[in-house]
Scaffold this motif. Sequence first.
Motif, PDB file in Angstrom:
ATOM      1  N   ARG A 177       0.824  -1.216   0.000  1.00 57.89           N
ATOM      2  CA  ARG A 177       0.000   0.000   0.000  1.00 57.89           C
ATOM      3  C   ARG A 177       0.860   1.269   0.000  1.00 57.89           C
ATOM      4  NH1 ARG A 177      -5.087  -1.575   0.288  1.00 57.89           N
ATOM      5  NH2 ARG A 177      -5.616  -3.539   1.325  1.00 57.89           N
ATOM      6  N   ILE A 178       1.994   1.226   0.673  1.00 54.58           N
ATOM      7  CA  ILE A 178       2.899   2.378   0.682  1.00 54.58           C
ATOM      8  C   ILE A 178       3.449   2.634  -0.719  1.00 54.58           C
ATOM      9  CG2 ILE A 178       5.176   3.151   1.471  1.00 54.58           C
ATOM     10  CD1 ILE A 178       4.472   1.726   4.165  1.00 54.58           C
ATOM     11  N   GLN A 179       3.837   1.568  -1.399  1.00 55.77           N
ATOM     12  CA  GLN A 179       4.370   1.723  -2.750  1.00 55.77           C
ATOM     13  C   GLN A 179       3.300   2.237  -3.711  1.00 55.77           C
ATOM     14  OE1 GLN A 179       6.028  -2.214  -3.412  1.00 55.77           O
ATOM     15  NE2 GLN A 179       8.081  -1.491  -2.888  1.00 55.77           N
ATOM     16  N   THR A 180       2.063   1.750  -3.536  1.00 61.16           N
ATOM     17  CA  THR A 180       0.964   2.226  -4.384  1.00 61.16           C
ATOM     18  C   THR A 180       0.707   3.708  -4.154  1.00 61.16           C
ATOM     19  OG1 THR A 180      -0.096   0.044  -4.398  1.00 61.16           O
ATOM     20  CG2 THR A 180      -1.484   1.939  -4.936  1.00 61.16           C
ATOM     21  N   ALA A 181       0.763   4.144  -2.891  1.00 57.12           N
ATOM     22  CA  ALA A 181       0.525   5.546  -2.560  1.00 57.12           C
ATOM     23  C   ALA A 181       1.706   6.439  -2.945  1.00 57.12           C
ATOM     24  CB  ALA A 181       0.231   5.694  -1.072  1.00 57.12           C
ATOM     25  N   GLY A 182       2.897   5.851  -3.100  1.00 61.09           N
ATOM     26  CA  GLY A 182       4.068   6.615  -3.522  1.00 61.09           C
ATOM     27  C   GLY A 182       4.610   7.572  -2.481  1.00 61.09           C
ATOM     28  N   MET A 183       4.472   7.209  -1.199  1.00 61.77           N
ATOM     29  CA  MET A 183       4.928   8.094  -0.125  1.00 61.77           C
ATOM     30  C   MET A 183       6.337   7.733   0.328  1.00 61.77           C
ATOM     31  SD  MET A 183       1.620   8.160   2.383  1.00 61.77           S
ATOM     32  CE  MET A 183       1.637   6.369   2.412  1.00 61.77           C
ATOM     33  N   PRO A 184       7.195   8.720   0.565  1.00 66.01           N
ATOM     34  CA  PRO A 184       8.429   8.435   1.305  1.00 66.01           C
ATOM     35  C   PRO A 184       8.045   7.940   2.696  1.00 66.01           C
ATOM     36  CG  PRO A 184       8.483  10.644   0.330  1.00 66.01           C
ATOM     37  CD  PRO A 184       7.075  10.150   0.227  1.00 66.01           C
ATOM     38  N   THR A 185       8.654   6.836   3.132  1.00 64.24           N
ATOM     39  CA  THR A 185       8.282   6.245   4.421  1.00 64.24           C
ATOM     40  C   THR A 185       9.523   5.946   5.238  1.00 64.24           C
ATOM     41  OG1 THR A 185       6.274   5.246   3.493  1.00 64.24           O
ATOM     42  CG2 THR A 185       7.123   4.288   5.529  1.00 64.24           C
ATOM     43  N   LEU A 186       9.478   6.367   6.505  1.00 61.61           N
ATOM     44  CA  LEU A 186      10.561   6.095   7.443  1.00 61.61           C
ATOM     45  C   LEU A 186      10.021   5.148   8.507  1.00 61.61           C
ATOM     46  CD1 LEU A 186      13.500   6.830   8.020  1.00 61.61           C
ATOM     47  CD2 LEU A 186      12.688   8.761   9.393  1.00 61.61           C
ATOM     48  N   LEU A 187      10.625   3.967   8.602  1.00 59.07           N
ATOM     49  CA  LEU A 187      10.182   2.913   9.510  1.00 59.07           C
ATOM     50  C   LEU A 187      11.181   2.765  10.648  1.00 59.07           C
ATOM     51  CD1 LEU A 187       8.563   0.292  10.310  1.00 59.07           C
ATOM     52  CD2 LEU A 187      10.055  -0.926   8.697  1.00 59.07           C
ATOM     53  N   VAL A 188      10.778   3.124  11.859  1.00 58.54           N
ATOM     54  CA  VAL A 188      11.614   2.928  13.039  1.00 58.54           C
ATOM     55  C   VAL A 188      11.341   1.538  13.601  1.00 58.54           C
ATOM     56  CG1 VAL A 188      11.905   3.586  15.449  1.00 58.54           C
ATOM     57  CG2 VAL A 188      11.907   5.338  13.686  1.00 58.54           C
ATOM     58  N   THR A 189      12.385   0.735  13.753  1.00 59.32           N
ATOM     59  CA  THR A 189      12.225  -0.620  14.269  1.00 59.32           C
ATOM     60  C   THR A 189      13.530  -1.094  14.897  1.00 59.32           C
ATOM     61  OG1 THR A 189      11.606  -2.890  13.685  1.00 59.32           O
ATOM     62  CG2 THR A 189      12.841  -1.651  12.035  1.00 59.32           C
ATOM     63  N   HIS A 190      13.411  -2.059  15.804  1.00 60.46           N
ATOM     64  CA  HIS A 190      14.599  -2.729  16.328  1.00 60.46           C
ATOM     65  C   HIS A 190      14.691  -4.136  15.763  1.00 60.46           C
ATOM     66  CE1 HIS A 190      11.367  -4.229  18.912  1.00 60.46           C
ATOM     67  NE2 HIS A 190      12.115  -5.297  19.064  1.00 60.46           N
ATOM     68  N   ASP A 191      13.713  -4.499  14.900  1.00 63.90           N
ATOM     69  CA  ASP A 191      13.580  -5.854  14.368  1.00 63.90           C
ATOM     70  C   ASP A 191      14.289  -5.952  13.019  1.00 63.90           C
ATOM     71  OD1 ASP A 191      12.677  -8.230  13.172  1.00 63.90           O
ATOM     72  OD2 ASP A 191      10.762  -8.158  14.238  1.00 63.90           O
ATOM     73  N   GLU A 192      15.411  -6.679  12.981  1.00 61.22           N
ATOM     74  CA  GLU A 192      16.181  -6.821  11.746  1.00 61.22           C
ATOM     75  C   GLU A 192      15.360  -7.493  10.643  1.00 61.22           C
ATOM     76  OE1 GLU A 192      19.353  -5.847  11.333  1.00 61.22           O
ATOM     77  OE2 GLU A 192      20.020  -5.416  13.371  1.00 61.22           O
ATOM     78  N   THR A 193      14.547  -8.482  11.014  1.00 57.30           N
ATOM     79  CA  THR A 193      13.724  -9.181  10.029  1.00 57.30           C
ATOM     80  C   THR A 193      12.679  -8.257   9.435  1.00 57.30           C
ATOM     81  OG1 THR A 193      14.034 -11.277  11.186  1.00 57.30           O
ATOM     82  CG2 THR A 193      12.189 -11.142   9.656  1.00 57.30           C
ATOM     83  N   GLU A 194      12.060  -7.459  10.285  1.00 59.69           N
ATOM     84  CA  GLU A 194      11.070  -6.495   9.812  1.00 59.69           C
ATOM     85  C   GLU A 194      11.695  -5.519   8.826  1.00 59.69           C
ATOM     86  OE1 GLU A 194       7.868  -5.092  12.457  1.00 59.69           O
ATOM     87  OE2 GLU A 194       8.937  -3.180  12.356  1.00 59.69           O
ATOM     88  N   ALA A 195      12.871  -5.028   9.154  1.00 60.37           N
ATOM     89  CA  ALA A 195      13.569  -4.102   8.263  1.00 60.37           C
ATOM     90  C   ALA A 195      13.870  -4.763   6.922  1.00 60.37           C
ATOM     91  CB  ALA A 195      14.855  -3.616   8.922  1.00 60.37           C
ATOM     92  N   SER A 196      14.332  -6.011   6.966  1.00 63.47           N
ATOM     93  CA  SER A 196      14.674  -6.733   5.746  1.00 63.47           C
ATOM     94  C   SER A 196      13.448  -6.988   4.887  1.00 63.47           C
ATOM     95  CB  SER A 196      15.361  -8.057   6.111  1.00 63.47           C
ATOM     96  OG  SER A 196      15.629  -8.816   4.962  1.00 63.47           O
ATOM     97  N   ASP A 197      12.326  -7.341   5.534  1.00 62.24           N
ATOM     98  CA  ASP A 197      11.108  -7.691   4.791  1.00 62.24           C
ATOM     99  C   ASP A 197      10.400  -6.475   4.206  1.00 62.24           C
ATOM    100  OD1 ASP A 197      11.553 -10.315   5.381  1.00 62.24           O
ATOM    101  OD2 ASP A 197       9.992 -10.474   6.922  1.00 62.24           O
ATOM    102  N   MET A 198      10.410  -5.359   4.934  1.00 61.94           N
ATOM    103  CA  MET A 198       9.608  -4.205   4.518  1.00 61.94           C
ATOM    104  C   MET A 198      10.378  -3.145   3.758  1.00 61.94           C
ATOM    105  SD  MET A 198       6.773  -2.998   7.299  1.00 61.94           S
ATOM    106  CE  MET A 198       6.315  -1.678   6.170  1.00 61.94           C
ATOM    107  N   ALA A 199      11.609  -2.902   4.162  1.00 58.77           N
ATOM    108  CA  ALA A 199      12.313  -1.709   3.686  1.00 58.77           C
ATOM    109  C   ALA A 199      13.081  -1.956   2.395  1.00 58.77           C
ATOM    110  CB  ALA A 199      13.257  -1.201   4.760  1.00 58.77           C
ATOM    111  N   ASP A 200      13.234  -0.895   1.625  1.00 55.78           N
ATOM    112  CA  ASP A 200      14.086  -0.939   0.435  1.00 55.78           C
ATOM    113  C   ASP A 200      15.555  -0.868   0.838  1.00 55.78           C
ATOM    114  OD1 ASP A 200      11.990  -0.757  -1.760  1.00 55.78           O
ATOM    115  OD2 ASP A 200      11.497   1.015  -0.574  1.00 55.78           O
ATOM    116  N   ARG A 201      15.827  -0.204   1.942  1.00 60.21           N
ATOM    117  CA  ARG A 201      17.178  -0.158   2.496  1.00 60.21           C
ATOM    118  C   ARG A 201      17.080   0.180   3.976  1.00 60.21           C
ATOM    119  NH1 ARG A 201      19.214   5.416   2.356  1.00 60.21           N
ATOM    120  NH2 ARG A 201      17.670   6.745   1.316  1.00 60.21           N
TER     121      ARG A 201
END
Length: 225
Positions: A177-201
Amino acid sequence: MLELRHIQQHYADQPLLQDINLRVAAGEIVALLGPSGSGKSTLLNIVAGLQVPDAGSVWFDGQDITDAAPEQRRFALMFQDFALFPHLNVQDNTAFGLVEQGLPKREARDQALQMLGVFGLSDLARRRVWNLSGGEQQRVALARALITQPRVLLLDEPFSALDADLRVALREEFRARIQTAGMPTLLVTHDETEASDMADRSVRLVQGQLVDATRASSSATYRNA
C-alpha cells in the motif's frame, strides 16, 4: 522526497544525534535501526515536527519545512499502540483526519467508508475499536493515516504489539500500500527481520551517527570475530 540535513540533537547535555543526513524518495521505505535510547524516536519526532532540532533542517520536495508546524507538514505518524480513539467507532476514527482538515462530517464519513472498503473493513465501520483484533486495529490506523493523503508516512515500531504471524502478513500489506501511494516512508524498528522484509534499504544509528545498516553489521561481525 524527504531530506534531513545535518540534524543534531542533545539530551541531558549529551549528544544524541550528530550530523544526521538522509534522503527518502517517493515510494521508498527506509528502515531506521538501533537499540533503545539510540535516538530513533527522537529523529522521527523531528521529522514529524513534534520536536525542534538543535541544529540542521528538514526538507520536503526542495522546501525547508524545519519551522513548519506538524499540521502544516501533512505527514502521518503511526505508533505501535495504534492510537485509535476509543470513543469513536471505526468509521469515525478513519474520518477523523478529514474532519480536522475542515471537510464536512458527512463527506468525511463517506470517504472513510470507501477507504475501509479498500482494507476489507466495511462490515466493521460501526464497530467500536476496542472490539477489534490487533490486526484489525492496525489496519484501521493505516486507513486513517492514508485517507488524508499524507506526503510522508512515519512508522514507529508499528507491529511490535502483534503476534509473529500477523506481523508477517501486515508487513507485506503495508509495503504494497505504501508503494501504491508513492509516499516516502521512514520505519523505526529494532527488528532486523522487519527491516529486511519491509524496507528498500536500512540505516542504523550508531553512537548518534547514521550509517548503512549492512556496513554496520559487517563491522560488528569483524570486531567480534
